[in-house]
Design an enzyme around this catalytic site. Structure first.
Site, PDB file in Angstrom:
ATOM      1  N   LYS A 166       3.917  16.610  13.109  1.00 36.41           N
ATOM      2  CA  LYS A 166       3.269  17.954  12.272  1.00 36.41           C
ATOM      3  C   LYS A 166       3.746  19.109  13.385  1.00 36.41           C
ATOM      4  CE  LYS A 166       2.750  15.704   8.143  1.00 36.41           C
ATOM      5  NZ  LYS A 166       2.168  15.720   6.673  1.00 36.41           N
ATOM      6  N   LYS A 168       8.273  12.050  -0.711  1.00 37.49           N
ATOM      7  CA  LYS A 168       7.828  13.436  -2.059  1.00 37.49           C
ATOM      8  C   LYS A 168       8.112  14.698  -1.834  1.00 37.49           C
ATOM      9  CE  LYS A 168       3.924  11.942  -3.380  1.00 37.49           C
ATOM     10  NZ  LYS A 168       2.451  12.146  -1.660  1.00 37.49           N
ATOM     11  N   LYS A 205      13.833   7.523   4.712  1.00 35.74           N
ATOM     12  CA  LYS A 205      12.918   6.747   4.382  1.00 35.74           C
ATOM     13  C   LYS A 205      12.597   8.422   2.302  1.00 35.74           C
ATOM     14  CE  LYS A 205       7.817   7.650   4.017  1.00 35.74           C
ATOM     15  NZ  LYS A 205       6.555   7.860   3.254  1.00 35.74           N
TER      16      LYS A 205
HETATM   17  P1  ATP Z   1       4.795  13.162   0.846  1.00 36.46           P
HETATM   18  O1  ATP Z   1       6.461  13.215   1.120  1.00 36.46           O
HETATM   19  O2  ATP Z   1       4.201  13.946   0.336  1.00 36.46           O
HETATM   20  O3  ATP Z   1       4.465  12.832   2.524  1.00 36.46           O
HETATM   21  P2  ATP Z   1       5.137  10.135   0.506  1.00 36.46           P
HETATM   22  O4  ATP Z   1       6.084  10.114  -1.011  1.00 36.46           O
HETATM   23  O5  ATP Z   1       5.687  10.241   2.133  1.00 36.46           O
HETATM   24  O6  ATP Z   1       4.733  11.831   0.774  1.00 36.46           O
HETATM   25  P3  ATP Z   1       3.005   9.353   0.829  1.00 36.46           P
HETATM   26  O7  ATP Z   1       1.853  10.638  -0.400  1.00 36.46           O
HETATM   27  O8  ATP Z   1       2.993   9.715   2.241  1.00 36.46           O
HETATM   28  O9  ATP Z   1       3.958   9.866   0.254  1.00 36.46           O
HETATM   29  O10 ATP Z   1       2.148   7.855   0.482  1.00 36.46           O
HETATM   30  C1  ATP Z   1       1.771   7.345  -0.757  1.00 36.46           C
HETATM   31  C2  ATP Z   1       1.560   6.021  -0.477  1.00 36.46           C
HETATM   32  O11 ATP Z   1       3.042   6.056  -1.217  1.00 36.46           O
HETATM   33  C3  ATP Z   1       1.382   5.261   0.902  1.00 36.46           C
HETATM   34  O12 ATP Z   1       0.847   3.890  -0.020  1.00 36.46           O
HETATM   35  C4  ATP Z   1       2.898   5.461   1.317  1.00 36.46           C
HETATM   36  O13 ATP Z   1       2.886   4.166   2.311  1.00 36.46           O
HETATM   37  C5  ATP Z   1       3.684   5.145  -0.046  1.00 36.46           C
HETATM   38  N1  ATP Z   1       5.156   5.170  -0.320  1.00 36.46           N
HETATM   39  C6  ATP Z   1       5.300   6.786  -0.153  1.00 36.46           C
HETATM   40  N2  ATP Z   1       7.461   6.458   0.569  1.00 36.46           N
HETATM   41  C7  ATP Z   1       6.928   5.035   0.257  1.00 36.46           C
HETATM   42  C8  ATP Z   1       8.920   4.969  -0.372  1.00 36.46           C
HETATM   43  N3  ATP Z   1       9.764   5.622   0.493  1.00 36.46           N
HETATM   44  N4  ATP Z   1       8.586   3.428   0.871  1.00 36.46           N
HETATM   45  C9  ATP Z   1       7.704   2.598  -0.296  1.00 36.46           C
HETATM   46  N5  ATP Z   1       6.465   3.357  -0.011  1.00 36.46           N
HETATM   47  C10 ATP Z   1       5.875   4.394   0.258  1.00 36.46           C
END
Ligand code: ATP
Ligand code: LTN
Length: 334
Positions: free
Chosen positions: A114, A200, A197
């Site tokens: 980051k 959000k 991946k």
């Molecule tokens: P951001 O983009 O805000 O980082 P994110 O959608 O990648 O958010 P996190 O808030 O980092 O998600 O993760 C919340 C939970 O959801 C964690 O336990 C993470 O492992 C799970 N998670 C997030 N994205 C995925 C995905 N694509 N597949 C499986 N698990 C996920």
């Protein structure tokens, strides 16, 4: 019988969670809340490390909590609360920060990524201490297991190191937690870019299935998902990432095995398969979305529920914090 403790959380970084959060985290949390005494937080203090509009952050915090409940986290069974409602998180974080090496924190890959991306001037100190706050979250509750994605494994390892360091230096105040890494098969990829991946904060929304999207929109996104030109519904992550991702989603939402789904669609085209998956997604998300929207229709009731859960969390957290303050030699206020 006391159950072992579990802790996990998510940042309120979007208006809706995406299907990866649902499959990779919420479905597992829901199952684990039976065997564990679970604490699930919406980590709003962590979210402050990104620029936020204040009113939007508040809304996202409620929306995230509502989606936890709608997905089956039961506030009567698990302690589901907002991180900033429990003052001890920020307080313990300070003590742990004094035990964390500058180099140690600088080696965290999330921070390195980051800070490199944002540049030195746009990188705030909160991003640097993010993992220390996460350690405080976990250690306040004498947590045994921490279910997270593999990107968070290093942070849980740091948490373990800090717990061991504190216990060795001052006497045992903390349970040393074990990370439980989500299965690779629970990892969901972007529908338009199936080697990335799903997230959000993805740049484009076209490949993200939001829990709170209108079901017709989700169905359309499934129908438009990137596949390949082979035409057979077959799991092969390397050569057929798009179709494999859709199979993983299908299997996770129905509880079926991938080979049985492959059999069902053998000799049929991607159109049929996607139509089937769209129905599954709409059938699963429809009730979750409806329940979340109902909860959000009555924010005062939701806030009361979160407050009651924060009081439960407070009790556990305050006991740990008081012990820590004593052990490090802070004078007790009588
Ligand atoms: P951001 O983009 O805000 O980082 P994110 O959608 O990648 O958010 P996190 O808030 O980092 O998600 O993760 C919340 C939970 O959801 C964690 O336990 C993470 O492992 C799970 N998670 C997030 N994205 C995925 C995905 N694509 N597949 C499986 N698990 C996920
Ligand atoms: N950093 C985590 C969210 C998080 C968390 C925690 C997870 C904050 N505190 C404590 C487990 C335990 C993330 O980005 N997914």
């Amino acid at each position: 019988m006391t159950r072992p403790r579990l802790y996990s959380g998510m940042q309120p970084s979007a208006d809706s969670l995406q299907i990866g959060n649902y499959i990779g985290a919420l479905l597992q949390w829901r199952d684990l809340q039976e065997a564990y005494e679970a604490f699930f937080s919406v980590v709003d203090l962590h979210a402050l490390t990104q620029p936020n509009d204040p009113a939007e952050l508040r809304a996202k915090t409620r929306r995230t909590a509502a989606q936890y409940i709608a997905a089956g986290i039961e506030p009567s069974k698990s302690t589901l609360y907002v991180q900033s409602h429990v003052a001890a998180h920020a307080q313990l974080q300070w003590v742990l920060a004094t035990l964390t090496g500058f180099g140690e924190a600088g080696r965290m890959t999330q921070f390195k990524d980051k800070s490199q991306r944002y540049g030195a001037d746009a990188t705030n100190v909160g991003l640097f201490t993010y993992p220390v706050l996460m350690a405080a979250d976990i250690l306040l509750y004498q947590t045994d297991i921490v279910p997270v994605g593999d990107d968070q494994k290093q942070h849980v390892e740091l948490t373990r190191d800090l717990a061991e360091r504190f216990n060795a230096r001052y006497g045992k105040a903390f349970t040393v937690p074990t990370p439980v890494i989500q299965k690779e098969t629970a990892r969901i990829y972007d529908l338009q870019n199936p080697t990335a991946k799903m997230s959000k904060s993805a740049e484009s929304d076209a490949g993200v299935l939001w829990l709170l999207d209108d079901p017709a929109v989700s169905a359309k996104k499934v129908m438009r998902a990137v596949t390949d030109s082979e035409g057979s519904v077959r799991y092969d992550r390397e050569n057929k990432p798009g179709v494999s991702n859709l199979l993983v989603i299908y299997a996770a939402l129905t509880g079926r095995q991938i080979p049985s789904i492959e059999d069902e669609y053998a000799g049929r085209g991607y159109g049929d398969f996607k139509k089937g998956l769209a129905e599954v997604v709409v059938g699963e998300f429809g009730p979750v979305r409806q329940r979340a929207l109902e909860l959000l229709d009555d924010p005062a009731e939701l806030d009361r529920l979160l407050a009651a859960n924060a009081a439960k969390a407070d009790e556990v957290a305050e006991a740990t914090l008081a012990d820590v303050y004593d052990k490090v030699g802070l004078l007790r206020r009588v």
